[in-house]
Scaffold this active site. Structure first.
Site, PDB file in Angstrom:
ATOM      1  N   GLY B 469       3.497  11.725   0.896  1.00 22.18           N
ATOM      2  CA  GLY B 469       4.488  11.150   1.791  1.00 22.18           C
ATOM      3  C   GLY B 469       4.157   9.719   2.167  1.00 22.18           C
ATOM      4  O   GLY B 469       4.967   9.030   2.767  1.00 22.18           O
ATOM      5  N   GLY B 511      -6.439   5.539  -1.029  1.00 24.71           N
ATOM      6  CA  GLY B 511      -5.535   5.890  -2.118  1.00 24.71           C
ATOM      7  C   GLY B 511      -4.943   4.674  -2.820  1.00 24.71           C
ATOM      8  O   GLY B 511      -5.052   4.521  -4.038  1.00 24.71           O
ATOM      9  N   ARG B 623      -3.462  -7.201   1.008  1.00 24.74           N
ATOM     10  CA  ARG B 623      -2.139  -7.390   0.411  1.00 24.74           C
ATOM     11  C   ARG B 623      -1.293  -6.144   0.611  1.00 24.74           C
ATOM     12  O   ARG B 623      -1.752  -5.012   0.424  1.00 24.74           O
ATOM     13  CB  ARG B 623      -2.301  -7.668  -1.089  1.00 24.74           C
ATOM     14  CG  ARG B 623      -1.016  -7.759  -1.857  1.00 24.74           C
ATOM     15  CD  ARG B 623      -0.080  -8.870  -1.412  1.00 24.74           C
ATOM     16  NE  ARG B 623      -0.514 -10.191  -1.838  1.00 24.74           N
ATOM     17  CZ  ARG B 623      -0.419 -11.290  -1.061  1.00 24.74           C
ATOM     18  NH1 ARG B 623       0.062 -11.206   0.165  1.00 24.74           N
ATOM     19  NH2 ARG B 623      -0.815 -12.455  -1.513  1.00 24.74           N
ATOM     20  N   PRO B 627       6.082  -2.905   0.927  1.00 24.41           N
ATOM     21  CA  PRO B 627       6.351  -3.217   2.329  1.00 24.41           C
ATOM     22  C   PRO B 627       7.098  -2.118   3.080  1.00 24.41           C
ATOM     23  O   PRO B 627       6.782  -1.827   4.234  1.00 24.41           O
ATOM     24  CB  PRO B 627       7.198  -4.494   2.249  1.00 24.41           C
ATOM     25  CG  PRO B 627       6.836  -5.111   0.942  1.00 24.41           C
ATOM     26  CD  PRO B 627       6.534  -3.967   0.015  1.00 24.41           C
ATOM     27  N   THR B 629       7.289   1.262   2.549  1.00 25.13           N
ATOM     28  CA  THR B 629       6.497   2.450   2.876  1.00 25.13           C
ATOM     29  C   THR B 629       5.304   2.069   3.751  1.00 25.13           C
ATOM     30  O   THR B 629       4.842   2.881   4.554  1.00 25.13           O
ATOM     31  CB  THR B 629       6.024   3.182   1.604  1.00 25.13           C
ATOM     32  OG1 THR B 629       5.314   2.274   0.769  1.00 25.13           O
ATOM     33  CG2 THR B 629       7.192   3.772   0.848  1.00 25.13           C
ATOM     34  N   GLN B 633       4.393   3.759   7.205  1.00 26.44           N
ATOM     35  CA  GLN B 633       3.066   4.292   7.544  1.00 26.44           C
ATOM     36  C   GLN B 633       2.657   3.881   8.951  1.00 26.44           C
ATOM     37  O   GLN B 633       2.113   4.676   9.718  1.00 26.44           O
ATOM     38  CB  GLN B 633       2.002   3.738   6.575  1.00 26.44           C
ATOM     39  CG  GLN B 633       1.876   4.463   5.283  1.00 26.44           C
ATOM     40  CD  GLN B 633       1.093   5.752   5.440  1.00 26.44           C
ATOM     41  OE1 GLN B 633       1.053   6.354   6.510  1.00 26.44           O
ATOM     42  NE2 GLN B 633       0.470   6.207   4.391  1.00 26.44           N
ATOM     43  N   LYS B 696      -6.610  -3.610   1.064  1.00 25.83           N
ATOM     44  CA  LYS B 696      -7.551  -2.802   1.857  1.00 25.83           C
ATOM     45  C   LYS B 696      -6.880  -1.436   2.047  1.00 25.83           C
ATOM     46  O   LYS B 696      -6.513  -0.827   1.054  1.00 25.83           O
ATOM     47  CB  LYS B 696      -7.901  -3.530   3.147  1.00 25.83           C
ATOM     48  CG  LYS B 696      -8.612  -4.881   2.865  1.00 25.83           C
ATOM     49  CD  LYS B 696      -9.367  -5.454   4.059  1.00 25.83           C
ATOM     50  CE  LYS B 696      -8.478  -6.210   4.992  1.00 25.83           C
ATOM     51  NZ  LYS B 696      -9.216  -6.915   6.077  1.00 25.83           N
ATOM     52  N   GLY B 699      -3.221   3.622   5.920  1.00 28.02           N
ATOM     53  CA  GLY B 699      -2.727   4.896   6.441  1.00 28.02           C
ATOM     54  C   GLY B 699      -3.349   5.299   7.762  1.00 28.02           C
ATOM     55  O   GLY B 699      -2.689   5.859   8.625  1.00 28.02           O
ATOM     56  N   GLU B 700      -4.613   5.028   7.948  1.00 19.12           N
ATOM     57  CA  GLU B 700      -5.274   5.502   9.164  1.00 19.12           C
ATOM     58  C   GLU B 700      -5.395   4.419  10.216  1.00 19.12           C
ATOM     59  O   GLU B 700      -5.235   4.685  11.405  1.00 19.12           O
ATOM     60  CB  GLU B 700      -6.643   6.101   8.810  1.00 19.12           C
ATOM     61  CG  GLU B 700      -6.507   6.889   7.536  1.00 19.12           C
ATOM     62  CD  GLU B 700      -7.415   8.054   7.328  1.00 19.12           C
ATOM     63  OE1 GLU B 700      -7.784   8.742   8.282  1.00 19.12           O
ATOM     64  OE2 GLU B 700      -7.745   8.288   6.160  1.00 19.12           O
TER      65      GLU B 700
END
Ligand SMILES: Cc1cc2nc3c(=O)[nH]c(=O)nc-3n(C[C@H](O)[C@H](O)[C@H](O)COP(=O)(O)OP(=O)(O)OC[C@H]3O[C@@H](n4cnc5c(N)ncnc54)[C@H](O)[C@@H]3O)c2cc1C
Ligand code: SF4
Lengths: 331, 733
Positions: B469, B511, B623, B627, B629, B633, B696, B699-700
């Site tokens: 996702g 990822g 970078r 953009p 997704t 996030q 880099k 997600g977190e």
């Protein structure tokens, strides 16, 4: 989950006959959002289910009658909440429905089933691991010395402190609604205020309905207090949550003074809770922040805190006070 | 290094997802498939004395009932953090011991789910009950100092730079406060579910997992078969967030039952069971001491953490890895302790340590700003650093100061009045504005990428990564399309399938930084290979044109790639389903992503409801490859932060063990109505060191610091400092 038979009686008479012929394992169902849920949790295990949601006339809503609003027990929550004119004349009734559950649930759930929804006490719903007098009479009450943040501060007993979780019945209680039921012994009318029972020493008995009694409709006497009413609900998130505290209030004013007030509490008590003393205390008063707060205090008088729910007494007071001031703006 | 920005394109699977066309493992249905369900323990700890399954077995339609009597010979898969594959070391149903409430005790397989559920309810169990312990206030014997534990060092070593205790003791301004959070559970829409199918001695597992390779090797080890006989397919994960990062307890049960019955078996872990079947965010407590001079230079900090683990595993605590890096503090000491509780092993839940570490630390920084009478943005800017405070190495890139400046400008921070309780709206609601910074390691894992282009203009790309996702399919398609000149919808992405390239665990925000540079490297190799097909004549032609001109139907390339400074041995780990990431500490530099969050809260004066109408988040994730997704996030991370700060808590009744509010109505996640405007901005500057594309991770870091910014805003609104999460109405009454 256990096997059960599912039938759809054609008439109310058929439904009543069928339930009378069965035993405690025979149950009515409408939207199923309470009953199926509890069946999946193995808290309820009926063997025979009678679907009453499509009985002739049971879903009718009639607000044209000059004396009363009539809500068929099988009408969906969403149908009542969107019924023409109701929001303007009885905002409290519509808000109580709108602020309940989620859109999906309101699309399924019936007004009659809603009245009979069961507590959300997690020890009750959690099953055999937990002591619960309501689910398993005589086993004790895990909530009394447990996680009682959401439990009742009014109307509890040493056997059970489970909150009556519904919103709709609270708003109905404020408007002196009555419930028409029919059983093997014939029809009767029960004041909504007498439909739900406090747990006392028999928390497994939640209502004054006989096992074979079918709710046909709910009737609400028309009143000019309707317009200046609100259902104010405070919860842990902005939607899809039961009340931490709620208040259904309605007002009739003489200028700045209160001529008549209705106050019912939700989320705080073991049943829909009409606060008559608080109502009477307001009569003749100028309504302002101080008198509204005093009414809230009167409404919560006698409330008993457990371990984690004490804040809801003060929250209840403030909820009533805010609700009165919201209703005042609608006069 | 790519220097230009990437275009804003829609998620390639958006339509499928919105229409419900995307299929997940629990949607799977195949001829002859049987349905399984679990029965679970109802005691806090002890053992099974007897288990009576006769009524369940006698039920019509029941095909199999398994208990520890049948499964005791399964081999252990090991715990992910102890060199194994499992979400914990304990595999349910392999012994009569009950380690925690809700532990599965039996598996029922039947022709229909309804029969399986009925049978499971008929199982009767007698237990020998032993005392259990649930909270952080545990006896000494249950508290483990991580530094002295068997957990590998230096990975799990306490951070220690300079002389924090001495400098703190001398500091002119001192903050000393303790912050804590309740247990929280991941609740992705997709439940844990496995469909297991055997064919000619080979096992295929359909399961939403972030770690197909680990599941494959783990389940093979449990069953005692070669990994070559197992295939795991996870093309779409319906939300992972760390929950699905390793072999779950249900997988082998479905596989075992399917083999025994000669039919495919589907096992879905129900929502109520999920709270005890999978990992969770541990309860933690953080004592922060922060010393500064009168001018606002942060001189020393001490971060002591107590974090929950299980009795059977040590789930490490790495809170100071990030708290020691937020600001340029020369003296820092951490002490991480683990508290054994009788639960399943806690684990990684989005920003597993960073969320709470930064909640604690960035709350303390706000308390410091308050004590100094300084603006909290200015205080952070004054303590910025370009060198890693822990190792002294250069940082690959750090644009936190720019995140703070741009965020402040966009939010309108200059209009903030300093005194708590000094801002109100027209209706008398208290307004609070809060800020906090966040950071998260920029790690990278090894990857193999294969690419094939066809003469009909299509391409097939395989790389090790899972779509959960976050939008990795969109990012991969965009990056490949740009290199190869092939439209994204003409590129088939073969990911999350162990028959493809090795499927390394996709977690830790590595990822994109792992898979996209690998895929692009494969694309570069492809362009060279195509050029060689038509020497001197390839320029200006599409891959398909070159293939046709060269009379080729297709062309294949494969590359492999690892993190800067990694030894080749990581490819062996990759091939055997073991985690092999590197970061934030690379040989020559240290790499982190950064974010600044600005939050507005409104607090009702009477009933004290807290609302979050507005958040501005500015991220430095290198970078930005995709953009749309990426922004999504960050919004998702902010929503998690709002949930973590104001809503979510798994309730523990210490008398019973387990988690009481185990469903989506009672575990209070935020809903749409709780979420206001979330504005997202990116620095979008390529990192010069960490990989060729300058990516880099995002997600977190997206959620790191949100909770602190909210609590800081609540303090600004009310003057009340709340140090325990979640913050609820009662804390402001
Ligand atoms: C997740 C969740 C959140 C919810 N949140 C809220 C909330 O915020 N506020 C709120 O008020 N409610 C809430 N609800 C409760 C919901 O409103 C009730 O479940 C619903 O109104 C019940 O109506 P039903 O028709 O589905 O009842 P059913 O499940 O069909 O029946 C409920 C009970 O009523 C009996 N019954 C049904 N019809 C009749 C009849 N005509 N005569 C006699 N007996 C009858 C059934 O035998 C059964 O015992 C929530 C429910 C869920 C699951
Ligand atoms: S409060 Fe009532 S419903 Fe809840 S555990 Fe006690 S007896 Fe059961």
């Amino acid at each position: 989950m256990h096997p059960f038979t599912y039938t759809k009686p054609r008439t109310a008479q058929d439904a009543i006959r069928a339930i009378a012929a069965g035993d405690a394992g025979t149950r009515f169902i409408a939207g199923g959002t309470t009953l199926y849920d509890l069946m999946k949790l193995d808290v309820e295990a009926p063997r025979q289910i009678l679907d009453v949601s499509t009985l002739p006339g049971i879903a009718t809503i009639d607000t044209a009658n000059p004396r009363e609003l009539v809500f068929g027990a099988g009408a969906k929550m969403v149908a009542a909440a969107t019924h023409a004119g109701l929001r303007a004349d009885y905002p409290a009734l519509v808000e109580a429905l709108d602020k309940a559950a989620s859109q999906q649930l309101r699309n399924m759930a019936s007004l009659g089933g809603n009245l009979l929804q069961r507590t959300r006490c997690n020890y009750f719903r959690g099953g055999a691991a937990y002591a619960c007098n309501k689910r398993s009479p005589g086993s004790g009450c895990a909530a009394l010395n447990g996680l009682d943040r959401g439990h009742a501060v009014l109307g509890g007993s040493d056997s059970c402190i489970a909150v009556y979780p519904g919103d709709w019945a609270v708003a109905l209680a404020a408007f002196d609604a009555v419930v028409d039921v029919q059983g093997t012994a014939g029809p009767r009318t029960i004041p909504l205020a007498q439909l739900h029972r406090e747990p006392g020493s028999t928390p497994e008995t939640e209502t004054s309905l006989a096992r074979d009694e079918l709710i046909l409709r709910i009737r609400v006497p028309k009143t000019p207090l309707g317009r200046a009413s609100t259902y104010h609900k405070i919860r842990d998130r902005e939607s899809y949550a039961f009340a931490l505290a709620s208040a259904a209030v309605a007002l009739r004013m003489d200028g700045t003074r209160v001529r008549e007030a209705r106050i019912a509490l939700g989320g705080l008590a073991t049943r829909p809770w009409r606060a008559s003393v608080a109502e009477q205390g307001l009569v003749g008063q100028v309504l302002n922040a101080a008198t509204a707060r005093a009414a809230g205090e009167a409404a919560l008088r006698g409330a008993r805190a457990g371990h984690h729910n004490g804040f809801r007494i003060e929250l209840g007071i403030r909820t009533v006070a805010d609700a009165l001031l919201i209703a005042q703006e609608r006069v | 290094m790519t220097t230009n920005t990437f275009p804003d394109v829609a998620r390639i699977d958006a339509h499928d997802k919105v229409r419900g066309a995307t299929r997940y493992a629990s949607d799977d249905s195949r001829p002859g498939m049987l349905h399984a369900t679990l029965a679970c323990a109802t005691i806090g700890r002890g053992s099974i004395q007897s288990i009576d399954t006769s009524a369940a077995r006698a039920l019509r339609g029941v095909r199999l009932v398994l208990t520890h009597a049948e499964l005791s010979r399964l081999q252990p898969a090991g715990f992910l953090l102890a060199g194994g594959y499992g979400v914990q070391s304990l595999q349910p149903l392999t012994s009569p011991n009950i380690a925690y409430f809700g532990q599965p005790i039996a598996l029922v397989v039947a022709e229909t789910l309804e029969v399986a559920l009925q049978a499971a309810a008929l199982i009767r169990t007698a237990y020998a009950v032993e005392p259990h312990q649930m909270g952080l206030d545990a006896p000494e014997a249950d508290i483990v100092a991580q530094q002295e534990s068997p957990l590998p060092k230096p990975m799990f070593e306490d951070v220690h730079v300079g002389d924090a205790d001495a400098v703190f003791a001398q500091a002119a301004v001192q903050i000393d406060a303790t912050y804590a959070s309740a247990v929280q559970h991941h609740n992705p829409m997709e439940l844990l579910a496995t469909v297991a199918e055997w064919s000619e001695g080979r096992l295929t597992i359909h399961e939403g997992t972030q770690n197909a390779e680990g599941v494959r090797h783990g389940v093979a080890r449990q069953l005692g078969i070669p990994a070559e006989q197992v295939r795991v397919i996870s093309p779409q994960v319906g939300g992972g967030f760390g929950q699905k990062n390793s072999l779950q307890g249900q997988t082998v049960l479905a596989a075992f039952a399917a083999r025994a019955l000669g039919h495919s078996v589907k096992l879905v872990v129900r929502r109520s069971q999920l709270f005890h079947a999978s990992s969770f965010r541990a309860a933690t407590r953080h004592r922060i001491r922060l010393g500064a001079d009168h001018g606002g230079t942060m001189l020393a900090a001490i971060h002591e953490t107590d974090a929950q683990t299980s009795r059977h595993d040590l789930f490490p605590s790495v809170n100071a890895e990030v708290s020691a890096r937020l600001h340029g503090i020369a003296n820092f000491r951490a002490r991480e302790r683990l508290v054994r509780t009788d639960t399943q092993t806690p684990g990684y839940m989005r920003a597993p340590f960073e969320h709470m570490a930064c909640f604690a630390f960035e709350s303390a920084v706000d308390e410091l700003a308050q004590a100094l009478g300084q603006d909290p943005v200015a205080l952070r800017l004054a303590n910025d650093t370009q060198r890693d405070p822990v190792t002294g190495k250069p940082l690959s890139s750090r644009h936190l100061a720019e995140c703070l400046r741009r965020g402040a400008a966009r939010f309108g921070w200059a209009r903030r009045s300093m005194a708590p309780g000094s801002m109100q709206d027209a209706e008398g609601q208290l307004i609070g504005w809060g800020v906090a910074a966040g950071a998260y390691k920029a790690a990278t894992a090894p990857a193999v990428a294969r690419l094939r282009v066809y003469d009909d203009g299509t391409a097939l790309a395989s790389v090790g990564v899972h779509e959960m996702g976050q939008g990795i399919r969109t990012a991969l398609a965009a990056a490949l399309s740009r290199k190869l000149g092939i439209e994204p919808d003409q590129i088939t992405l073969d990911i999350g399938d162990t028959n493809s390239t090795p499927q390394h665990i996709t977690v830790g925000s590595w990822g994109t930084a792992t898979a996209v540079p690998a895929a692009v490297e494969a694309a570069d190799a492809m362009l060279s290979a195509l050029a060689e097909l038509l020497p001197g004549d390839a320029a200006g032609r599409s891959p398909a044109e070159i293939l046709r001109a060269a009379g080729r139907r297709s062309l294949d390339v494969a590359i492999r790639r690892k993190a800067p400074g990694q030894p080749d041995a990581v490819f062996t780990r990759l091939a055997t389903g073991l985690p092999a990431p590197l970061g934030p500490n690379y040989p020559d530099f240290v790499s982190f992503s950064y974010i600044a969050h600005f939050v507005e809260v409104r607090v009702e004066p009477t009933t004290r409801r807290i609302r979050v109408p507005r958040v501005v988040s500015v991220a430095d994730c290198g970078r930005v490859i995709s953009p749309r997704t990426a922004a999504s996030q960050v919004r998702g991370g902010v929503v998690w932060g709002i949930g973590a700060a104001l809503r979510e808590a798994s309730e523990v009744d210490p008398r019973y063990g387990g988690f009481l509010n185990a469903d989506l109505a009672d575990y209070v996640l935020p809903v749409n109505a709780d979420i206001g405007d979330i504005e997202v901005e990116f620095i979008d500057r390529a990192d010069p060191l960490v990989n060729a594309m300058g990516i880099k991770g995002l997600g977190e870091v997206a959620m790191v610091g949100v909770a602190a910014a909210i609590a800081n805003a609540v303090h600004h609104a009310t003057g009340i400092r709340l140090r325990d999460l979640p913050i609820r109405i009662e804390h402001l009454m």
